[in-house]
Structure formats: C-alpha cells, structure tokens
Design a protein around this motif. Structure first.
Motif, PDB file in Angstrom:
ATOM      1  N   GLN A  50       0.662  -1.112   0.005  1.00 19.68           N
ATOM      2  CA  GLN A  50       0.037  -0.089   0.061  1.00 19.68           C
ATOM      3  C   GLN A  50       0.777   1.318   0.156  1.00 19.68           C
ATOM      4  OE1 GLN A  50      -2.956  -0.169   3.196  1.00 19.68           O
ATOM      5  NE2 GLN A  50      -4.113  -1.676   1.917  1.00 19.68           N
ATOM      6  N   ILE A  51       2.071   1.351   0.673  1.00 17.62           N
ATOM      7  CA  ILE A  51       2.931   2.401   0.705  1.00 17.62           C
ATOM      8  C   ILE A  51       3.497   2.608  -0.547  1.00 17.62           C
ATOM      9  CG2 ILE A  51       5.019   3.184   1.744  1.00 17.62           C
ATOM     10  CD1 ILE A  51       4.105   2.134   4.590  1.00 17.62           C
ATOM     11  N   ILE A  52       3.880   1.422  -1.220  1.00 20.08           N
ATOM     12  CA  ILE A  52       4.621   1.464  -2.619  1.00 20.08           C
ATOM     13  C   ILE A  52       3.636   2.216  -3.535  1.00 20.08           C
ATOM     14  CG2 ILE A  52       5.388   0.211  -4.382  1.00 20.08           C
ATOM     15  CD1 ILE A  52       6.665  -1.608  -2.247  1.00 20.08           C
ATOM     16  N   VAL A  53       2.209   1.775  -3.571  1.00 16.67           N
ATOM     17  CA  VAL A  53       1.317   2.447  -4.444  1.00 16.67           C
ATOM     18  C   VAL A  53       0.862   3.681  -4.064  1.00 16.67           C
ATOM     19  CG1 VAL A  53      -1.184   1.788  -5.281  1.00 16.67           C
ATOM     20  CG2 VAL A  53       0.192   0.097  -4.963  1.00 16.67           C
ATOM     21  N   LEU A  54       0.910   4.032  -2.750  1.00 18.00           N
ATOM     22  CA  LEU A  54       0.667   5.561  -2.382  1.00 18.00           C
ATOM     23  C   LEU A  54       2.020   6.200  -2.948  1.00 18.00           C
ATOM     24  CD1 LEU A  54      -0.573   7.566  -0.584  1.00 18.00           C
ATOM     25  CD2 LEU A  54       0.693   6.749   1.329  1.00 18.00           C
ATOM     26  N   ALA A  55       3.006   5.827  -2.915  1.00 16.63           N
ATOM     27  CA  ALA A  55       4.168   6.677  -3.259  1.00 16.63           C
ATOM     28  C   ALA A  55       4.085   6.913  -4.879  1.00 16.63           C
ATOM     29  CB  ALA A  55       5.452   5.920  -3.159  1.00 16.63           C
ATOM     30  N   LEU A  56       3.644   5.865  -5.634  1.00 16.71           N
ATOM     31  CA  LEU A  56       3.255   5.872  -6.984  1.00 16.71           C
ATOM     32  C   LEU A  56       2.371   6.938  -7.462  1.00 16.71           C
ATOM     33  CD1 LEU A  56       3.384   2.066  -8.208  1.00 16.71           C
ATOM     34  CD2 LEU A  56       5.299   3.934  -8.729  1.00 16.71           C
ATOM     35  N   VAL A  57       1.301   6.750  -6.554  1.00 17.41           N
ATOM     36  CA  VAL A  57       0.336   8.022  -6.764  1.00 17.41           C
ATOM     37  C   VAL A  57       0.806   9.323  -6.615  1.00 17.41           C
ATOM     38  CG1 VAL A  57      -2.068   8.927  -6.216  1.00 17.41           C
ATOM     39  CG2 VAL A  57      -1.660   6.186  -6.179  1.00 17.41           C
ATOM     40  N   ALA A  58       1.643   9.354  -5.598  1.00 14.53           N
ATOM     41  CA  ALA A  58       2.255  10.772  -5.015  1.00 14.53           C
ATOM     42  C   ALA A  58       3.234  11.162  -5.976  1.00 14.53           C
ATOM     43  CB  ALA A  58       2.790  10.607  -3.702  1.00 14.53           C
TER      44      ALA A  58
END
Length: 453
Positions: free
Chosen positions: A433-441
C-alpha cells in the motif's frame, strides 16, 4: 498556543479510550472557556473570571447554525444510504456466493484461493464498501479453506485483511464521501479518480501472491481437483451467475455517477433499491432483515454525525485560538527545497502515524481541515491530495496495534490463528500500500491525476 495544547489533549484522551464525539465536544468547551478568560486579560478577580467565561460561551453562539448546515448537506445524505446498501448486500449472502464460485474457478492454481479472496474483496468493495462485513465474511468462509489446504497462516490472514480494506479506496467509499465534504470537491470526481489507484492495489496484491506461491510452493498450494468442482465450463458459468448481479449493481451505481447522470446521493438511493432487489432475487428478503439493516445503518450514521458535530466544535475553537495559524506557518516553513513536497511527505507520514492509534473519521474531520488551507496556499490539486489521504487512511485499517481489520479477523478466525500471525501477515500488504501510495504521489499522471490546480 491554546489550540496546540487542545489538540494534544484531545489526542491523549482518545488514546486512553474516551468516546470520540464526547471527547471533541468536551475538550472544545473546556479550552473555549479558557480562551475566553485569556482573551479578556484575567486579573484574578471573580468579576474577571465571570467575564472571561461569558466571552468563552459567546464563541459557541454560532454552533447551532453549523449543526444545521451539516444537516442540510446533501453530500452527507449519501452516507446512510450507502451504509444501508452495504448491510443489505452483506445479509443477502453475496460474499458467500462469490467466494464459493471464485474458489472453484481459481482453486487449481497455486495461490488460487488467496487470489479469489482478493477478487471477491474487490467486488465487495465496489458493491458494499463495508470493511467489517467484508473481512468477517471472508474470514469465516475463505480462511478455513486456506488452512485446510495448508496455506501459510500469516499469508492467508494478511490477504483477507488487505482485501477487506479495499472498500476504503474503491468507490463507493465512505472515506471518499467524507473527504469530498471536507475538501468541498465533487464526490464524483473523487470516485472516478480513486478507481485506478484502487485497481493498482488489487493487481499488486495478486502479483505478490503469485510471486510468493511461485518461489515458496508450500505457502499457497493448489487445491486438488475433486468432483464437487465440476468441469471448467461449469465453474465459469457458476462464477458468472454469482458475479453478474453484483456487477450490474456496481455499473448502475458508479456508472451513473461517472457519466453525470446522477449525483452520488441519487446513486446511493438507486443502490439501496438494487440491494433490495438482489435480496429478493437471492430469496433472502424479509421485513426483519430490512429492519435490522435500517437499525444498523442508523447506529453507524449516528456515530459518524456525532463525531462530525464534535469535530465542528473542535475546529471552531482551534481556529479561534490561533492554532490554525501556527500549523499554517509551521507547514509552510518545513525544511526542504520544495515546500510542496516537504508538506506532502510530512502530512503523509503524520497521517500514517496517527492511523496507528485513531480512526479515519477523526483524522478526516480534525486533521485534514487543518491541512487544507496550507495545501491551497501551495496550489496543490485537492482531488489528488484527497486520494493520497484516502489511500493513507486505508492503510490505518491494517496497521498494528489498533487496525480495525485485524480485530475483525481475530474475532472470527479459528482457534489456530494467533494475533501475531495476523500482524505478520499484514506487514507485506502494508508495504504494498505504501509503494502504491508513493506511485500515486510521485507519478500521478499514470493514474490520470495532476499535482497542481
């Protein structure tokens, strides 16, 4: 500094277990009275004290108007209807039918039951959005099957918890409706923007399961074929029969919002009727079921609105005492070359940390309103920022020690599943989830979003 002390006082009271709505209300009144005493320049006399208390009470003169404005908010009308829709669908046995058919379809694939759990979690998220119901349903049905066929217990538990929380980011999501109200942006824009990040999480979960089951074959073995499964054609037909009704409801509800045919509130009403129709189709409709679903919806909605009223009083006193200005100045002067990225990174870390201890509703109504003026000053796109916060709040359902999904699963798990197994199981999914959050960011253009207005 009164506002800052008030904030940490409220946070401390929440951590030691005081009820959320009453904590916000009581802390607001107490510090509002203190602010009134400070405002008039208290000199130690009884007259000065009474005058100060009177000044503090005057601060709350506009509270009835604020509460009335909340009651008139058409965006928030969608909350009880989407909750009712989700509870009715949960009581129709939709999860059981989906899990059974998907389990047969993917069971012969290594990691297939875990993959089917993720896919069912996705469908439940898009049709019900009720995290507790999704986690419990999959925990009761899917977890015993995975344990029977010697799945790694932490992997099985982590898959169920992560799949159950997809309802926090995949529309129709209660978090997105609340954030739409807080940010004052169209909920439909948040729904359409959240689809791709939500599906990215689904794909990432499935890839993780496939990779783990490929390299460690004993962690997620395939289910041996047996007579109950039928032919592959029969499995596909059975899966389609289970999927098509819920998929039709998803298309009607979300499609009408995305196409601009209906507002989220109107679509929620359509969803309620669709849920009743599905209960009739599955022959689970009873007046007792509708009454029970309505009562549960009222309880959950009352909790949300009670927190909202308390949070309104809190934010009013916080602003009056200058706390908002202190936060604004602090955020704009964070270290780092680009104030925008320093602000984003700091807020994401702060929300992630707070998510370990307090609920998404408190964060949405207390923390987020403090951050919005700073984001507007920095020219940050509100839809993109809201999606980042929503994904971060989804993670709070998984983070030990107080993640709600962990409690839901522990409450329905067989005796062989320890709390430590659940904690270990969710850690890889939190990282995903943190990795996908970073991608969206950092790469929002991949998901069709923009960083700035």
């Amino acid at each position: 500094m009164i506002g800052v002390v008030m904030f940490f006082t409220a946070l401390f009271m929440l951590l030691i277990g005081f009820p959320v709505a009453f904590t916000f209300g009581a802390v607001s009144v107490f510090f509002g009275l203190i602010a009134g005493i400070v405002e008039i320049g208290f000199d130690g006399s009884l007259h000065s004290l009474i005058e100060g208390l009177h000044e503090g009470v005057l601060m709350f003169d506009y509270m009835p108007f604020r509460i009335y404005a909340i009651q008139q908010n058409t965006i928030l009308m969608a909350i009880p209807m989407f909750i009712f829709m989700g509870i009715v669908l949960q009581k129709t046995g939709l999860a059981e039918k989906l899990l059974e058919s998907m389990g047969f379809l993917f069971g012969e694939v290594r990691g297939g039951v875990a993959i089917s759990t993720v896919l069912v979690g996705t469908l439940l998220a898009a049709s019900t959005g009720v995290v507790g119901a999704s986690v419990v349903a999959m925990g009761v049905i899917s977890l015993p099957v995975m344990m029977k066929y010697k799945y790694n217990v932490p992997l099985a538990a982590g898959t169920i918890c992560a799949s159950g929380t997809l309802g926090q980011i995949i529309p129709p999501s209660l978090v997105l409706i609340i954030l739409g109200d807080v940010f004052q942006v169209p909920v439909g824009d948040l729904f359409s923007s959240a689809v791709w990040p939500g599906l990215a999480l689904v794909v990432a979960y499935i890839l993780f399961i496939l990779i783990v089951s490929y390299f460690k074959k004993d962690m997620a073995p395939a289910i041996p074929k047996h007579a109950d499964m039928g032919t592959k054609k029969q499995q596909i037909v059975q899966a389609l029969i289970a999927i098509i009704p819920s998929l039709t409801l998803i298309v009607l509800v979300l499609g009408s919002i995305f196409e601009g045919v209906a507002t989220p509130t109107e679509s929620a009403a359509v969803g309620c009727l669709g849920a009743i129709f599905l209960s009739l189709m599955y022959r689970t409709f009873t007046t007792a079921m509708v009454k029970e679903a309505a009562l549960e919806s009222v309880k959950i909605t009352s909790m949300v609105f009670a927190i909202l009223i308390g949070a309104t009083a809190f934010s009013m006193v916080f602003s009056y005492t200058g706390g908002e200005d202190i936060v604004h100045d602090f955020m704009l002067n964070l270290p780092g070359g680009d104030g925008k990225w320093s602000f984003i990174i700091f807020t994401m870390l702060a929300i992630l940390f707070l998510g370990f201890f307090i609920d998404f509703i408190e964060i949405s109504y207390i923390i987020v309103p403090i951050l919005i003026p700073v984001s507007q000053t920095l020219g940050i796109d509100p839809v993109w920022f809201a999606i980042l916060i929503a994904m971060n709040l989804q993670t709070s359902f998984l983070t030990p020690p107080f993640g709600f999904a962990l409690f839901y699963l522990k409450g329905c798990a067989p005796d062989g599943v320890r709390t430590i197994d659940i904690y270990k199981g969710v850690l890889p999914f939190i990282l995903i989830q943190i990795i996908v959050l970073a991608l969206v960011a950092f790469y929002p253009q991949i998901f069709g979003m923009s960083i700035t207005n």
